[in-house]
Design a protein around this motif. Structure first.
Motif, PDB file in Angstrom:
ATOM      1  N   GLN A 135      36.429  25.268  59.138  1.00  0.00           N
ATOM      2  CA  GLN A 135      36.423  23.952  58.836  1.00  0.00           C
ATOM      3  C   GLN A 135      37.422  23.622  57.724  1.00  0.00           C
ATOM      4  O   GLN A 135      38.224  22.630  57.892  1.00  0.00           O
ATOM      5  CB  GLN A 135      34.905  23.124  58.513  1.00  0.00           C
ATOM      6  CG  GLN A 135      34.012  23.288  59.624  1.00  0.00           C
ATOM      7  CD  GLN A 135      32.784  22.788  59.010  1.00  0.00           C
ATOM      8  OE1 GLN A 135      32.227  23.323  58.082  1.00  0.00           O
ATOM      9  NE2 GLN A 135      31.849  21.977  59.628  1.00  0.00           N
ATOM     10  N   GLU A 136      37.575  24.287  56.660  1.00  0.00           N
ATOM     11  CA  GLU A 136      38.440  23.948  55.719  1.00  0.00           C
ATOM     12  C   GLU A 136      40.107  24.337  56.172  1.00  0.00           C
ATOM     13  O   GLU A 136      40.854  23.597  56.131  1.00  0.00           O
ATOM     14  CB  GLU A 136      38.423  25.103  54.529  1.00  0.00           C
ATOM     15  CG  GLU A 136      37.433  24.521  53.458  1.00  0.00           C
ATOM     16  CD  GLU A 136      37.897  23.369  52.815  1.00  0.00           C
ATOM     17  OE1 GLU A 136      39.175  23.194  52.550  1.00  0.00           O
ATOM     18  OE2 GLU A 136      37.173  22.378  52.866  1.00  0.00           O
ATOM     19  N   ASN A 137      40.247  25.391  56.852  1.00  0.00           N
ATOM     20  CA  ASN A 137      41.428  25.598  57.684  1.00  0.00           C
ATOM     21  C   ASN A 137      41.873  24.639  58.487  1.00  0.00           C
ATOM     22  O   ASN A 137      42.977  24.206  58.727  1.00  0.00           O
ATOM     23  CB  ASN A 137      41.436  27.182  58.093  1.00  0.00           C
ATOM     24  CG  ASN A 137      41.243  28.221  57.237  1.00  0.00           C
ATOM     25  OD1 ASN A 137      41.538  27.838  56.081  1.00  0.00           O
ATOM     26  ND2 ASN A 137      40.742  29.232  57.744  1.00  0.00           N
ATOM     27  N   ALA A 138      40.900  24.025  59.272  1.00  0.00           N
ATOM     28  CA  ALA A 138      41.149  23.108  60.486  1.00  0.00           C
ATOM     29  C   ALA A 138      42.012  21.715  59.629  1.00  0.00           C
ATOM     30  O   ALA A 138      42.700  21.057  60.297  1.00  0.00           O
ATOM     31  CB  ALA A 138      39.982  22.899  61.377  1.00  0.00           C
ATOM     32  N   LYS A 139      41.368  21.676  58.514  1.00  0.00           N
ATOM     33  CA  LYS A 139      42.143  20.322  57.870  1.00  0.00           C
ATOM     34  C   LYS A 139      43.436  20.309  57.575  1.00  0.00           C
ATOM     35  O   LYS A 139      44.302  19.461  57.878  1.00  0.00           O
ATOM     36  CB  LYS A 139      41.486  20.384  56.392  1.00  0.00           C
ATOM     37  CG  LYS A 139      39.854  19.889  56.311  1.00  0.00           C
ATOM     38  CD  LYS A 139      39.364  19.808  54.819  1.00  0.00           C
ATOM     39  CE  LYS A 139      38.086  19.246  54.984  1.00  0.00           C
ATOM     40  NZ  LYS A 139      37.630  19.317  53.511  1.00  0.00           N
ATOM     41  N   ALA A 159      45.967  17.608  59.539  1.00  0.00           N
ATOM     42  CA  ALA A 159      47.145  16.987  58.638  1.00  0.00           C
ATOM     43  C   ALA A 159      48.233  17.011  59.360  1.00  0.00           C
ATOM     44  O   ALA A 159      49.120  16.055  59.533  1.00  0.00           O
ATOM     45  CB  ALA A 159      47.026  17.520  57.326  1.00  0.00           C
ATOM     46  N   LEU A 160      48.612  18.174  60.216  1.00  0.00           N
ATOM     47  CA  LEU A 160      49.966  18.329  60.616  1.00  0.00           C
ATOM     48  C   LEU A 160      50.098  17.575  62.246  1.00  0.00           C
ATOM     49  O   LEU A 160      51.126  17.840  62.973  1.00  0.00           O
ATOM     50  CB  LEU A 160      50.359  19.715  60.611  1.00  0.00           C
ATOM     51  CG  LEU A 160      50.564  20.400  59.402  1.00  0.00           C
ATOM     52  CD1 LEU A 160      50.661  21.858  59.109  1.00  0.00           C
ATOM     53  CD2 LEU A 160      51.655  19.783  58.529  1.00  0.00           C
ATOM     54  N   CYS A 176      45.838  14.440  51.803  1.00  0.00           N
ATOM     55  CA  CYS A 176      45.388  15.079  50.440  1.00  0.00           C
ATOM     56  C   CYS A 176      44.077  16.011  50.747  1.00  0.00           C
ATOM     57  O   CYS A 176      44.215  16.910  50.008  1.00  0.00           O
ATOM     58  CB  CYS A 176      44.798  13.997  49.688  1.00  0.00           C
ATOM     59  SG  CYS A 176      46.448  12.970  48.796  1.00  0.00           S
ATOM     60  N   ASP A 177      43.141  15.803  51.660  1.00  0.00           N
ATOM     61  CA  ASP A 177      42.143  16.770  51.898  1.00  0.00           C
ATOM     62  C   ASP A 177      42.517  17.922  52.287  1.00  0.00           C
ATOM     63  O   ASP A 177      41.789  19.027  52.096  1.00  0.00           O
ATOM     64  CB  ASP A 177      41.129  16.001  52.801  1.00  0.00           C
ATOM     65  CG  ASP A 177      40.251  14.986  52.380  1.00  0.00           C
ATOM     66  OD1 ASP A 177      40.308  14.780  51.002  1.00  0.00           O
ATOM     67  OD2 ASP A 177      39.453  14.384  53.302  1.00  0.00           O
ATOM     68  N   SER A 178      43.639  18.062  52.896  1.00  0.00           N
ATOM     69  CA  SER A 178      44.282  19.318  53.575  1.00  0.00           C
ATOM     70  C   SER A 178      44.894  20.157  52.424  1.00  0.00           C
ATOM     71  O   SER A 178      45.019  21.241  52.630  1.00  0.00           O
ATOM     72  CB  SER A 178      45.291  19.151  54.676  1.00  0.00           C
ATOM     73  OG  SER A 178      46.419  18.427  54.058  1.00  0.00           O
ATOM     74  N   GLY A 179      45.309  19.529  51.274  1.00  0.00           N
ATOM     75  CA  GLY A 179      45.539  20.324  50.067  1.00  0.00           C
ATOM     76  C   GLY A 179      47.287  19.992  50.281  1.00  0.00           C
ATOM     77  O   GLY A 179      48.047  20.672  49.364  1.00  0.00           O
ATOM     78  N   LEU A 180      47.714  19.827  51.337  1.00  0.00           N
ATOM     79  CA  LEU A 180      49.361  19.463  51.460  1.00  0.00           C
ATOM     80  C   LEU A 180      50.085  18.678  50.561  1.00  0.00           C
ATOM     81  O   LEU A 180      51.261  18.677  50.141  1.00  0.00           O
ATOM     82  CB  LEU A 180      49.892  19.328  52.976  1.00  0.00           C
ATOM     83  CG  LEU A 180      49.337  20.433  53.852  1.00  0.00           C
ATOM     84  CD1 LEU A 180      49.638  19.996  55.433  1.00  0.00           C
ATOM     85  CD2 LEU A 180      50.141  21.563  53.832  1.00  0.00           C
ATOM     86  N   VAL A 181      49.283  17.465  50.148  1.00  0.00           N
ATOM     87  CA  VAL A 181      49.652  16.390  49.308  1.00  0.00           C
ATOM     88  C   VAL A 181      48.605  16.325  48.373  1.00  0.00           C
ATOM     89  O   VAL A 181      47.680  16.500  48.461  1.00  0.00           O
ATOM     90  CB  VAL A 181      49.728  15.008  50.170  1.00  0.00           C
ATOM     91  CG1 VAL A 181      50.291  13.814  49.405  1.00  0.00           C
ATOM     92  CG2 VAL A 181      50.964  15.358  51.317  1.00  0.00           C
ATOM     93  N   GLU A 234      52.812  22.284  46.185  1.00  0.00           N
ATOM     94  CA  GLU A 234      53.534  23.539  46.314  1.00  0.00           C
ATOM     95  C   GLU A 234      52.310  24.641  46.861  1.00  0.00           C
ATOM     96  O   GLU A 234      52.532  25.627  47.713  1.00  0.00           O
ATOM     97  CB  GLU A 234      53.962  24.152  44.869  1.00  0.00           C
ATOM     98  CG  GLU A 234      55.566  24.017  45.012  1.00  0.00           C
ATOM     99  CD  GLU A 234      56.094  24.662  43.855  1.00  0.00           C
ATOM    100  OE1 GLU A 234      55.847  25.972  43.679  1.00  0.00           O
ATOM    101  OE2 GLU A 234      56.764  23.983  42.995  1.00  0.00           O
ATOM    102  N   SER A 235      51.160  24.450  46.320  1.00  0.00           N
ATOM    103  CA  SER A 235      50.140  25.401  46.623  1.00  0.00           C
ATOM    104  C   SER A 235      49.648  24.994  47.907  1.00  0.00           C
ATOM    105  O   SER A 235      49.258  26.187  48.639  1.00  0.00           O
ATOM    106  CB  SER A 235      49.012  25.437  45.350  1.00  0.00           C
ATOM    107  OG  SER A 235      48.442  24.016  45.310  1.00  0.00           O
ATOM    108  N   GLY A 236      49.515  24.061  48.348  1.00  0.00           N
ATOM    109  CA  GLY A 236      49.011  23.776  49.558  1.00  0.00           C
ATOM    110  C   GLY A 236      50.146  24.054  50.756  1.00  0.00           C
ATOM    111  O   GLY A 236      49.690  24.511  51.819  1.00  0.00           O
ATOM    112  N   ARG A 237      51.289  23.980  50.463  1.00  0.00           N
ATOM    113  CA  ARG A 237      52.525  24.485  51.370  1.00  0.00           C
ATOM    114  C   ARG A 237      52.167  26.136  51.456  1.00  0.00           C
ATOM    115  O   ARG A 237      51.996  26.642  52.346  1.00  0.00           O
ATOM    116  CB  ARG A 237      53.638  24.216  50.897  1.00  0.00           C
ATOM    117  CG  ARG A 237      54.752  24.734  51.839  1.00  0.00           C
ATOM    118  CD  ARG A 237      56.227  24.546  51.234  1.00  0.00           C
ATOM    119  NE  ARG A 237      56.411  25.178  49.915  1.00  0.00           N
ATOM    120  CZ  ARG A 237      56.948  24.720  48.846  1.00  0.00           C
ATOM    121  NH1 ARG A 237      57.237  23.387  48.906  1.00  0.00           N
ATOM    122  NH2 ARG A 237      56.960  25.145  47.696  1.00  0.00           N
TER     123      ARG A 237
END
Length: 97
Positions: free
Chosen positions: A6-10, A14-15, A56-61, A76-79
């Motif tokens: 579920q975490e990875n699916a976020k 997002a993409l 933001c929930d995905s960690g990308l932003v 950076e860490s989200g990327r």
């Protein structure tokens, strides 16, 4: 508590939307205020808020508040996490050592 799937699916959620991809493209040039992101996207405030929550929930932003405005930037860490995740999921076990 969410499963790792579920975490990875976020990240992939997002993409998988054209508007979110366009937002990420805008953020490549640096931090932007929500008001700046909203105009070219032809989004309402609530529409932008919906997409930004997913990003933001995905960690990308990541976001920060300044007065009444929210500012967004790429993480950076989200990327790095997204790149690692894609590599892990698309690399056969036989190739991993």
């Amino acid at each position: 508590m969410e499963s790792p799937y579920q975490e990875n699916a976020k990240v992939f959620k997002a993409l998988c939307d054209p508007k979110r991809l366009a937002i990420l493209e805008q953020l490549r040039s640096g931090e932007k205020c929500a008001c700046v992101l909203q105009e070219p996207m032809d989004l309402t405030q609530s529409g932008l808020s919906y997409h930004m929550k997913i990003l933001c929930d995905s960690g990308l932003v990541v976001s920060r508040q300044e007065g009444k405005w929210t500012h967004y930037r790429l993480s950076e860490s989200g990327r790095a996490r997204a790149v690692r995740l894609l590599l892990e999921l698309t690399t056969p076990d036989a190739e991993q050592t």
